[in-house]
Design a protein around this motif. Structure first.
Motif, PDB file in Angstrom:
ATOM      1  N   HIS A 260       0.817  -1.221   0.000  1.00  0.00           N
ATOM      2  CA  HIS A 260       0.000   0.000   0.000  1.00  0.00           C
ATOM      3  C   HIS A 260       0.851   1.270   0.000  1.00  0.00           C
ATOM      4  O   HIS A 260       1.933   1.307   0.564  1.00  0.00           O
ATOM      5  N   SER A 261       0.282   2.327  -0.602  1.00  0.00           N
ATOM      6  CA  SER A 261       0.942   3.640  -0.568  1.00  0.00           C
ATOM      7  C   SER A 261       0.507   4.348   0.705  1.00  0.00           C
ATOM      8  O   SER A 261      -0.674   4.308   1.058  1.00  0.00           O
ATOM      9  N   ILE A 262       1.466   5.000   1.327  1.00  0.00           N
ATOM     10  CA  ILE A 262       1.178   5.702   2.583  1.00  0.00           C
ATOM     11  C   ILE A 262       1.346   7.199   2.360  1.00  0.00           C
ATOM     12  O   ILE A 262       2.385   7.659   1.877  1.00  0.00           O
ATOM     13  N   ILE A 263       0.311   7.949   2.692  1.00  0.00           N
ATOM     14  CA  ILE A 263       0.419   9.409   2.679  1.00  0.00           C
ATOM     15  C   ILE A 263       1.079   9.786   4.001  1.00  0.00           C
ATOM     16  O   ILE A 263       0.605   9.388   5.074  1.00  0.00           O
ATOM     17  N   LYS A 264       2.188  10.510   3.911  1.00  0.00           N
ATOM     18  CA  LYS A 264       3.009  10.785   5.109  1.00  0.00           C
ATOM     19  C   LYS A 264       2.139  11.363   6.247  1.00  0.00           C
ATOM     20  O   LYS A 264       1.432  12.354   6.038  1.00  0.00           O
ATOM     21  N   PRO A 265       2.206  10.758   7.423  1.00  0.00           N
ATOM     22  CA  PRO A 265       1.396  11.281   8.526  1.00  0.00           C
ATOM     23  C   PRO A 265       1.799  12.714   8.885  1.00  0.00           C
ATOM     24  O   PRO A 265       2.985  13.061   8.827  1.00  0.00           O
ATOM     25  N   SER A 266       0.815  13.517   9.217  1.00  0.00           N
ATOM     26  CA  SER A 266       1.110  14.880   9.661  1.00  0.00           C
ATOM     27  C   SER A 266       0.125  15.260  10.760  1.00  0.00           C
ATOM     28  O   SER A 266      -0.881  14.584  10.985  1.00  0.00           O
ATOM     29  N   ALA A 267       0.443  16.362  11.425  1.00  0.00           N
ATOM     30  CA  ALA A 267      -0.351  16.743  12.600  1.00  0.00           C
ATOM     31  C   ALA A 267      -1.753  17.180  12.216  1.00  0.00           C
ATOM     32  O   ALA A 267      -1.978  17.741  11.138  1.00  0.00           O
ATOM     33  N   ALA A 268      -2.691  16.916  13.094  1.00  0.00           N
ATOM     34  CA  ALA A 268      -4.065  17.407  12.936  1.00  0.00           C
ATOM     35  C   ALA A 268      -4.691  17.500  14.326  1.00  0.00           C
ATOM     36  O   ALA A 268      -4.325  16.728  15.219  1.00  0.00           O
ATOM     37  N   LEU A 269      -5.609  18.434  14.485  1.00  0.00           N
ATOM     38  CA  LEU A 269      -6.238  18.707  15.789  1.00  0.00           C
ATOM     39  C   LEU A 269      -5.156  18.826  16.875  1.00  0.00           C
ATOM     40  O   LEU A 269      -5.297  18.265  17.969  1.00  0.00           O
ATOM     41  N   ALA A 270      -4.088  19.545  16.511  1.00  0.00           N
ATOM     42  CA  ALA A 270      -2.937  19.680  17.416  1.00  0.00           C
ATOM     43  C   ALA A 270      -2.770  21.153  17.792  1.00  0.00           C
ATOM     44  O   ALA A 270      -3.200  22.040  17.056  1.00  0.00           O
ATOM     45  N   PRO A 271      -2.114  21.414  18.931  1.00  0.00           N
ATOM     46  CA  PRO A 271      -1.849  22.817  19.283  1.00  0.00           C
ATOM     47  C   PRO A 271      -0.796  23.418  18.348  1.00  0.00           C
ATOM     48  O   PRO A 271      -0.072  22.686  17.671  1.00  0.00           O
ATOM     49  N   LEU A 272      -0.715  24.741  18.328  1.00  0.00           N
ATOM     50  CA  LEU A 272       0.294  25.423  17.512  1.00  0.00           C
ATOM     51  C   LEU A 272       1.317  26.042  18.461  1.00  0.00           C
ATOM     52  O   LEU A 272       0.941  26.814  19.345  1.00  0.00           O
ATOM     53  N   TYR A 273       2.581  25.642  18.305  1.00  0.00           N
ATOM     54  CA  TYR A 273       3.635  26.227  19.133  1.00  0.00           C
ATOM     55  C   TYR A 273       4.296  27.348  18.340  1.00  0.00           C
ATOM     56  O   TYR A 273       4.632  27.167  17.163  1.00  0.00           O
ATOM     57  N   THR A 274       4.486  28.502  18.990  1.00  0.00           N
ATOM     58  CA  THR A 274       5.095  29.637  18.291  1.00  0.00           C
ATOM     59  C   THR A 274       6.559  29.803  18.680  1.00  0.00           C
ATOM     60  O   THR A 274       6.980  29.325  19.750  1.00  0.00           O
TER      61      THR A 274
ATOM     62  N   GLY B 105      -3.019  11.904   7.200  1.00  0.00           N
ATOM     63  CA  GLY B 105      -2.168  10.972   6.455  1.00  0.00           C
ATOM     64  C   GLY B 105      -2.542   9.541   6.810  1.00  0.00           C
ATOM     65  O   GLY B 105      -3.441   9.302   7.617  1.00  0.00           O
ATOM     66  N   GLY B 106      -1.834   8.595   6.186  1.00  0.00           N
ATOM     67  CA  GLY B 106      -2.139   7.184   6.427  1.00  0.00           C
ATOM     68  C   GLY B 106      -2.289   6.447   5.110  1.00  0.00           C
ATOM     69  O   GLY B 106      -1.788   6.909   4.070  1.00  0.00           O
ATOM     70  N   VAL B 107      -3.007   5.338   5.158  1.00  0.00           N
ATOM     71  CA  VAL B 107      -3.158   4.518   3.944  1.00  0.00           C
ATOM     72  C   VAL B 107      -3.986   5.299   2.915  1.00  0.00           C
ATOM     73  O   VAL B 107      -5.076   5.804   3.232  1.00  0.00           O
ATOM     74  N   SER B 108      -3.467   5.397   1.714  1.00  0.00           N
ATOM     75  CA  SER B 108      -4.116   6.178   0.658  1.00  0.00           C
ATOM     76  C   SER B 108      -5.542   5.683   0.403  1.00  0.00           C
ATOM     77  O   SER B 108      -5.778   4.479   0.211  1.00  0.00           O
ATOM     78  N   LEU B 109      -6.486   6.639   0.381  1.00  0.00           N
ATOM     79  CA  LEU B 109      -7.901   6.268   0.224  1.00  0.00           C
ATOM     80  C   LEU B 109      -8.193   5.668  -1.145  1.00  0.00           C
ATOM     81  O   LEU B 109      -9.121   4.874  -1.282  1.00  0.00           O
ATOM     82  N   VAL B 110      -7.404   6.040  -2.146  1.00  0.00           N
ATOM     83  CA  VAL B 110      -7.709   5.518  -3.487  1.00  0.00           C
ATOM     84  C   VAL B 110      -7.424   4.015  -3.588  1.00  0.00           C
ATOM     85  O   VAL B 110      -7.893   3.356  -4.512  1.00  0.00           O
ATOM     86  N   GLU B 111      -6.679   3.491  -2.615  1.00  0.00           N
ATOM     87  CA  GLU B 111      -6.337   2.064  -2.664  1.00  0.00           C
ATOM     88  C   GLU B 111      -7.262   1.210  -1.796  1.00  0.00           C
ATOM     89  O   GLU B 111      -7.006   0.026  -1.569  1.00  0.00           O
TER      90      GLU B 111
END
Ligand SMILES: Cc1cc2nc3c(=O)[nH]c(=O)nc-3n(C[C@H](O)[C@H](O)[C@H](O)COP(=O)(O)OP(=O)(O)OC[C@H]3O[C@@H](n4cnc5c(N)ncnc54)[C@H](O)[C@@H]3O)c2cc1C
Length: 453
Positions: free
Chosen positions: A209-223, A396-402
């Motif tokens: 399977h193709s993996i879309i690189k995981p990235s942050a979501a519903l996360a705080p923003l550090y400045t 990110g995660g397992v590509s939805l098209v697959e």
């Protein structure tokens, strides 16, 4: 829960445990898959052994900490409304549509009710257990698992999966399992202490399977520069948070919370996925708050002029402390969303270069316009990091098209089913992520049984 809680027979003659369906991951999606699979086999009369492997000592770890320990288990509305409110990207809405219709929020609530769990709906549509106890949801699923009479193995971390002819060979630290039908439900990569370290991504990739690189979501923003300590804990109601990098900008309406490292609260959490992407593309990103998003520059200026005419002796900062913030356009609420917090006003005055005791009478046109510019684009600083591990979910995660959205079956590997947060979707705050995990998990369980019938 014992390490290996086996509630049904096993074929252990060879030292290899075989079952017809094997589910990896005992979170919302994996538990729903197991329960749905068992109910489907009961309905079809098909003999079928089912195994659940979970690396934690018990299932539902994330459910127990969800919603601040209260578990926002789903959201009010039709599946179409949930898709509209909860998932901002079109491909994700399209993908999740079938699952959310197949096992909807009402199906989930009926299942919980069958275990004695009553829920309550808040004014904003979020649904919680009436007890306010997230663990009650996890316990009810534990009960449903027990009734399903499946083999449950805890403290059992899957290390690899290989395809051998028609079978999947699943290896843990000290055991080997084989199965005809594999359901991968290992979750995302945030809150890794709960067991979600991305093993499922490695397994899915190893299976092709193709993996879309995981990235942050519903996360705080550090400045880069932390907000002033005096503002930590301060909440801004119904502002518009803007993130800008190069010529691109994204924005989100909602409440914003100042923290000692940057920003959190609904607006920051919702925007974090876009901010993480901007940071990845541009390497930097600057945050601003539009403190009066319902009024245009011209409307604010007209209001300020009127105020100056009516009460020229009034101090500008006093006015800012009482100036009402309008609720979002189209909102059911008509009352103002409060006012600017007093603690923020000196910072606004300073950014606009205005003395603290200035009154309307002493505010010339250019200074008035500068003040409005600051109110419409109050600088919050540059983003240092969007910490992926602190996110309620990861994108990110397992590509939805697959993956076939009508069955959750892999389009690459026959009889491999993939569900829950392991897939490349990310919902908003409001119970949408748990609902998506339960719905995709349920669909995977039903489809797994159909695939072996
Ligand atoms: C702090 C917090 C609060 C949240 N609050 C809410 C909320 O109120 N409402 C909402 O809708 N969503 C909420 N979420 C998001 C929601 O909990 C998740 O989206 C959802 O639980 C995902 O379900 P899942 O089954 O796909 O994954 P998970 O629940 O993460 O389950 C995956 C399971 O797989 C297991 N696993 C991983 N690798 C292996 C392996 N190699 N072998 C065996 N087992 C393995 C893990 O131990 C884990 O138990 C919250 C998340 C967090 C972190």
């Amino acid at each position: 829960m014992s390490k290996n809680e086996t509630t049904a027979g096993d074929s252990e003659k060879t030292g290899i445990r075989h079952s017809t369906i094997l589910v990896i991951g005992g979170g919302a999606a994996g538990m729903a898959a197991v329960i749905a699979a068992r109910r489907s086999t009961k309905a079809s009369g098909e003999p079928c052994s089912i195994t659940l492997l979970e690396r934690n000592p018990r299932p539902g770890t994330k459910i127990r900490i969800s919603g601040g320990g209260k578990c926002n288990v789903t959201h009010r509305g039709t599946p179409a409304e949930l898709l509209e409110l909860g998932f901002l990207r079109r491909n994700e809405k399209r993908f999740l549509r079938h699952a959310l219709y197949s096992f909807s929020n009402t199906d989930l609530l009926a299942l919980l009710r069958s275990k004695g769990i009553e829920t309550e709906e808040r004014a904003d549509g979020k649904v919680f257990p009436a007890s306010g106890d997230a663990a009650s949801i996890a316990r009810s699923f534990e009960g449903l698992l027990k009734e399903s009479r499946v083999q449950q193995h805890y403290s059992c971390r899957v290390q690899s999966v290989v395809r051998n002819g028609e079978l999947f060979v699943v290896t843990t630290g000290d055991e080997v399992f084989t199965t005809e039908c594999l359901v991968l439900a290992t979750g995302g990569v945030s809150y890794s202490k709960t067991g979600t370290t991305g093993d499922g991504l490695v397994i899915a990739r190893s299976l092709g399977h193709s993996i879309i690189k995981p990235s942050a979501a519903l996360a705080p923003l550090y400045t880069i520069k932390s907000p002033p300590a005096s503002l930590s804990g301060l909440a801004l109601r119904s502002i518009s948070l803007v993130a800008a990098a190069g010529c691109r900008s994204v924005e989100r309406r909602g409440d914003l919370l100042f923290t000692h490292r940057g920003f959190s609260g609904p607006a920051a959490l919702s925007l974090s996925r876009d901010v993480a992407e901007l940071m990845g593309e541009c390497g930097n990103c600057t945050l601003f708050a539009n403190l009066f998003p319902e009024q245009s520059f011209v409307e604010l200026e007209a209001e300020f002029l009127q105020q100056a005419r009516r009460n020229g002796a009034q101090m500008v900062r006093k006015f800012l402390q009482v100036c009402p913030i309008a609720p979002p356009n189209g909102s059911i609420q008509v009352a103002p969303h409060g006012t600017l917090p007093s603690a923020l006003v000196p910072f606004i005055m300073r950014h606009a270069g205005l003395e603290n005791d200035l009154n309307w009478g002493g505010l010339p046109r250019e200074k008035r316009q500068l003040l409005i510019s600051v109110l419409k684009r109050f600088p919050l600083g540059s983003v240092r990091e969007v910490p992926i591990d602190q996110g309620e979910i990861s994108a990110g995660g397992v590509s939805l098209v697959e993956v076939n959205p009508k069955t959750m079956c892999s389009r690459i590997v026959p009889r491999l089913f993939i569900c829950g947060e392991l897939l490349d979707y990310a919902g908003e705050i409001g119970g949408f992520n748990l609902q998506a995990a339960f719905s995709t998990g349920w669909m995977a369980g039903v489809s797994a049984v159909q695939s072996i019938a």
